[in-house]
Design a protein around this motif. Structure first.
Motif, PDB file in Angstrom:
ATOM      1  N   THR A   1       0.857  -1.182   0.000  1.00 44.37           N
ATOM      2  CA  THR A   1       0.000   0.000   0.000  1.00 44.37           C
ATOM      3  C   THR A   1       0.890   1.228   0.000  1.00 44.37           C
ATOM      4  O   THR A   1       1.845   1.304   0.780  1.00 44.37           O
ATOM      5  N   ALA A   2       0.607   2.163  -0.883  1.00 43.07           N
ATOM      6  CA  ALA A   2       1.437   3.357  -1.011  1.00 43.07           C
ATOM      7  C   ALA A   2       0.561   4.559  -1.317  1.00 43.07           C
ATOM      8  O   ALA A   2      -0.602   4.423  -1.725  1.00 43.07           O
ATOM      9  N   GLN A   3       1.121   5.725  -1.116  1.00 43.57           N
ATOM     10  CA  GLN A   3       0.417   6.965  -1.422  1.00 43.57           C
ATOM     11  C   GLN A   3       0.598   7.304  -2.900  1.00 43.57           C
ATOM     12  O   GLN A   3       1.636   6.988  -3.513  1.00 43.57           O
ATOM     13  N   GLU A   4      -0.395   7.967  -3.428  1.00 39.72           N
ATOM     14  CA  GLU A   4      -0.312   8.428  -4.816  1.00 39.72           C
ATOM     15  C   GLU A   4       0.965   9.227  -5.014  1.00 39.72           C
ATOM     16  O   GLU A   4       1.339  10.055  -4.176  1.00 39.72           O
ATOM     17  N   GLY A   5       1.643   8.966  -6.111  1.00 39.87           N
ATOM     18  CA  GLY A   5       2.866   9.685  -6.434  1.00 39.87           C
ATOM     19  C   GLY A   5       4.137   8.948  -6.055  1.00 39.87           C
ATOM     20  O   GLY A   5       5.220   9.292  -6.550  1.00 39.87           O
ATOM     21  N   GLU A   6       4.011   7.951  -5.197  1.00 37.96           N
ATOM     22  CA  GLU A   6       5.210   7.229  -4.766  1.00 37.96           C
ATOM     23  C   GLU A   6       5.779   6.352  -5.879  1.00 37.96           C
ATOM     24  O   GLU A   6       5.053   5.909  -6.781  1.00 37.96           O
ATOM     25  N   PHE A   7       7.072   6.116  -5.787  1.00 38.12           N
ATOM     26  CA  PHE A   7       7.763   5.211  -6.709  1.00 38.12           C
ATOM     27  C   PHE A   7       7.616   3.791  -6.160  1.00 38.12           C
ATOM     28  O   PHE A   7       7.918   3.528  -5.012  1.00 38.12           O
ATOM     29  N   ILE A   8       7.146   2.897  -7.007  1.00 35.52           N
ATOM     30  CA  ILE A   8       6.830   1.535  -6.584  1.00 35.52           C
ATOM     31  C   ILE A   8       7.811   0.551  -7.215  1.00 35.52           C
ATOM     32  O   ILE A   8       8.118   0.655  -8.414  1.00 35.52           O
ATOM     33  N   THR A   9       8.259  -0.397  -6.423  1.00 32.29           N
ATOM     34  CA  THR A   9       9.095  -1.486  -6.953  1.00 32.29           C
ATOM     35  C   THR A   9       8.522  -2.823  -6.503  1.00 32.29           C
ATOM     36  O   THR A   9       8.268  -3.023  -5.317  1.00 32.29           O
ATOM     37  N   ILE A  10       8.346  -3.695  -7.448  1.00 31.11           N
ATOM     38  CA  ILE A  10       7.908  -5.069  -7.174  1.00 31.11           C
ATOM     39  C   ILE A  10       8.986  -5.995  -7.706  1.00 31.11           C
ATOM     40  O   ILE A  10       9.475  -5.815  -8.823  1.00 31.11           O
ATOM     41  N   ASN A  11       9.356  -6.963  -6.888  1.00 30.14           N
ATOM     42  CA  ASN A  11      10.456  -7.846  -7.243  1.00 30.14           C
ATOM     43  C   ASN A  11       9.994  -9.257  -7.564  1.00 30.14           C
ATOM     44  O   ASN A  11       8.990  -9.737  -7.024  1.00 30.14           O
ATOM     45  N   CYS A  12      10.765  -9.914  -8.424  1.00 28.61           N
ATOM     46  CA  CYS A  12      10.467 -11.284  -8.824  1.00 28.61           C
ATOM     47  C   CYS A  12      11.781 -12.053  -8.908  1.00 28.61           C
ATOM     48  O   CYS A  12      12.699 -11.628  -9.612  1.00 28.61           O
ATOM     49  N   SER A  13      11.847 -13.157  -8.196  1.00 31.79           N
ATOM     50  CA  SER A  13      13.005 -14.047  -8.285  1.00 31.79           C
ATOM     51  C   SER A  13      12.530 -15.412  -8.733  1.00 31.79           C
ATOM     52  O   SER A  13      11.456 -15.862  -8.347  1.00 31.79           O
ATOM     53  N   TYR A  14      13.345 -16.063  -9.537  1.00 34.12           N
ATOM     54  CA  TYR A  14      12.946 -17.366 -10.054  1.00 34.12           C
ATOM     55  C   TYR A  14      14.137 -18.309  -9.989  1.00 34.12           C
ATOM     56  O   TYR A  14      15.299 -17.884  -9.901  1.00 34.12           O
ATOM     57  N   SER A  15      13.842 -19.590 -10.008  1.00 32.71           N
ATOM     58  CA  SER A  15      14.900 -20.572  -9.764  1.00 32.71           C
ATOM     59  C   SER A  15      15.205 -21.458 -10.965  1.00 32.71           C
ATOM     60  O   SER A  15      16.082 -22.310 -10.899  1.00 32.71           O
ATOM     61  N   VAL A  16      14.483 -21.248 -12.074  1.00 32.42           N
ATOM     62  CA  VAL A  16      14.710 -22.083 -13.259  1.00 32.42           C
ATOM     63  C   VAL A  16      15.317 -21.247 -14.377  1.00 32.42           C
ATOM     64  O   VAL A  16      15.195 -20.023 -14.384  1.00 32.42           O
ATOM     65  N   GLY A  17      15.977 -21.921 -15.309  1.00 31.95           N
ATOM     66  CA  GLY A  17      16.432 -21.223 -16.498  1.00 31.95           C
ATOM     67  C   GLY A  17      15.236 -20.850 -17.343  1.00 31.95           C
ATOM     68  O   GLY A  17      14.307 -21.644 -17.484  1.00 31.95           O
ATOM     69  N   ILE A  18      15.247 -19.654 -17.873  1.00 33.48           N
ATOM     70  CA  ILE A  18      14.055 -19.193 -18.575  1.00 33.48           C
ATOM     71  C   ILE A  18      14.387 -18.717 -19.982  1.00 33.48           C
ATOM     72  O   ILE A  18      15.513 -18.341 -20.290  1.00 33.48           O
ATOM     73  N   SER A  19      13.346 -18.747 -20.802  1.00 36.53           N
ATOM     74  CA  SER A  19      13.439 -18.168 -22.142  1.00 36.53           C
ATOM     75  C   SER A  19      12.943 -16.725 -22.135  1.00 36.53           C
ATOM     76  O   SER A  19      13.419 -15.909 -22.919  1.00 36.53           O
ATOM     77  N   ALA A  20      11.958 -16.466 -21.303  1.00 37.35           N
ATOM     78  CA  ALA A  20      11.394 -15.118 -21.216  1.00 37.35           C
ATOM     79  C   ALA A  20      10.632 -14.960 -19.915  1.00 37.35           C
ATOM     80  O   ALA A  20      10.276 -15.945 -19.263  1.00 37.35           O
ATOM     81  N   LEU A  21      10.390 -13.712 -19.560  1.00 37.48           N
ATOM     82  CA  LEU A  21       9.645 -13.401 -18.344  1.00 37.48           C
ATOM     83  C   LEU A  21       8.567 -12.390 -18.693  1.00 37.48           C
ATOM     84  O   LEU A  21       8.791 -11.462 -19.473  1.00 37.48           O
ATOM     85  N   HIS A  22       7.381 -12.600 -18.121  1.00 40.78           N
ATOM     86  CA  HIS A  22       6.263 -11.686 -18.328  1.00 40.78           C
ATOM     87  C   HIS A  22       5.932 -10.965 -17.032  1.00 40.78           C
ATOM     88  O   HIS A  22       5.999 -11.555 -15.961  1.00 40.78           O
ATOM     89  N   TRP A  23       5.565  -9.717 -17.175  1.00 49.09           N
ATOM     90  CA  TRP A  23       4.886  -9.012 -16.082  1.00 49.09           C
ATOM     91  C   TRP A  23       3.441  -8.798 -16.543  1.00 49.09           C
ATOM     92  O   TRP A  23       3.189  -8.262 -17.627  1.00 49.09           O
ATOM     93  N   LEU A  24       2.520  -9.221 -15.689  1.00 48.71           N
ATOM     94  CA  LEU A  24       1.094  -9.151 -15.994  1.00 48.71           C
ATOM     95  C   LEU A  24       0.392  -8.293 -14.953  1.00 48.71           C
ATOM     96  O   LEU A  24       0.834  -8.214 -13.803  1.00 48.71           O
TER      97      LEU A  24
END
Lengths: 110, 123
Positions: free
Chosen positions: A12-35
Motif C-alpha cells: 500500500t502506497a500513497q499516490e505519487g510514490e515510486f513503486i518497486t515489485i520484485n520477482c526471483s525465479y529458480s529455473v532457467g528461462i526463455s522469457a519473463l512476463h509481467w502481468l
C-alpha cells in the motif's frame, strides 16, 4: 519453495510514490512476463522480456538473467495502478508451460 | 494488438448443469490455447493445453471428462464444465499463443495474450 517468488505480497502506497515489485525465479528461462490483473479478473500483459530493460509510460521492467531476478517499477503511482501484478516465467526447457508467481497486490491511496 | 475475447465474464449456474466458456482470438490465429483456473488470492493454475484440431493435454489432477476442451478452429476454443458442483466455482481464464507469428509477431516467441476471464459460481 515456489519456482517464482514475488515480493512484497501486498503493498500500500500513497499516490505519487515510486513503486518497486520484485520477482526471483529458480529455473532457467526463455522469457519473463509481467502481468496486471485488475479486480474484475482480466489480465493484461505489461511486458515480456528476456534481457535488459523495457519502458512503457510510467512502467519500467528490468531483468538480470544471471541473478534470476526481475523488477517492475511504477513511477508517479496513481490509484488506477491498484491491481495485482504477476510475474510469470517461461522455462527454457518447456516453452509451452508458463509458471506464475502468486502476485503482488498493490493499493495506491489517493 | 492481439486480442482474445472471453465470454461470458460472469455466470451463475445450478449444481448439476453444464457451463460453456468461449475464448476467441480476434485478430490472430491461436495455434495453442491454454486454460487456467484461479482460486482467490492464488496463482493461476494451468488446467490444460489445446492445439487446434487435436485433443487437449490435461494437467495432472484435472478431470478431462469434467472439463471438456474443444479447439476446433484457429480462432475458437471452448471449455465446458460438465455437471458443475459448488467446488467448481472459480475464476477461469484462457490464454493464446500464435506460434506462426504471422499476424501477431509479438506472440511468436514466448508471447501470450490473455482473455478477460470468467467468474463461475455454482449454487
Amino acid at each position: 519453495k515456489n519456482e517464482v517468488e514475488q515480493s512484497p505480497q501486498n503493498l500500500t502506497a500513497q499516490e505519487g510514490e515510486f513503486i518497486t515489485i520484485n520477482c526471483s525465479y529458480s529455473v532457467g528461462i526463455s522469457a519473463l512476463h509481467w502481468l496486471q490483473q485488475h479486480p474484475g479478473g482480466g489480465i493484461v500483459s505489461l511486458f515480456m522480456l528476456s534481457s535488459g530493460k523495457k519502458k512503457h509510460g510510467r512502467l519500467i521492467a528490468t531483468i538480470n538473467i544471471q541473478e534470476k531476478h526481475s523488477s517492475l517499477h511504477i513511477t508517479a503511482s496513481h490509484p488506477r495502478d491498484s491491481a495485482v501484478y504477476i510475474c510469470a516465467v517461461i522455462p527454457m526447457n518447456r516453452d509451452d508451460k508458463i509458471i506464475f508467481g502468486k502476485g503482488t497486490r498493490l493499493h495506491i491511496l489517493p | 494488438g492481439a486480442v482474445v475475447s472471453q465470454h461470458p465474464s460472469r455466470v451463475i449456474c445450478k449444481s448439476g448443469t453444464s457451463v460453456k466458456i468461449e475464448c476467441r482470438s480476434l485478430d490472430f490465429q491461436a495455434t495453442t490455447m491454454f486454460w487456467y483456473r484461479q482460486f482467490p488470492k492464488q496463482s493461476l493454475m494451468l488446467m490444460a493445453t489445446s492445439n487446434e484440431g487435436s485433443k487437449a493435454t490435461y494437467e495432472q489432477g484435472v478431470e478431462k471428462d469434467k472439463f471438456l476442451i474443444n479447439h476446433a478452429s484457429l480462432t475458437l476454443s471452448t471449455l465446458t464444465v460438465t455437471s458443475a458442483h459448488p467446488e467448481d466455482s472459480s475464476f477461469y481464464i484462457c490464454s493464446a499463443r500464435d506460434l506462426t507469428g504471422v499476424r501477431a509477431p509479438q506472440l511468436a516467441n514466448y508471447g501470450y495474450t490473455f482473455g478477460s476471464g470468467t467468474r463461475l459460481t455454482v449454487v
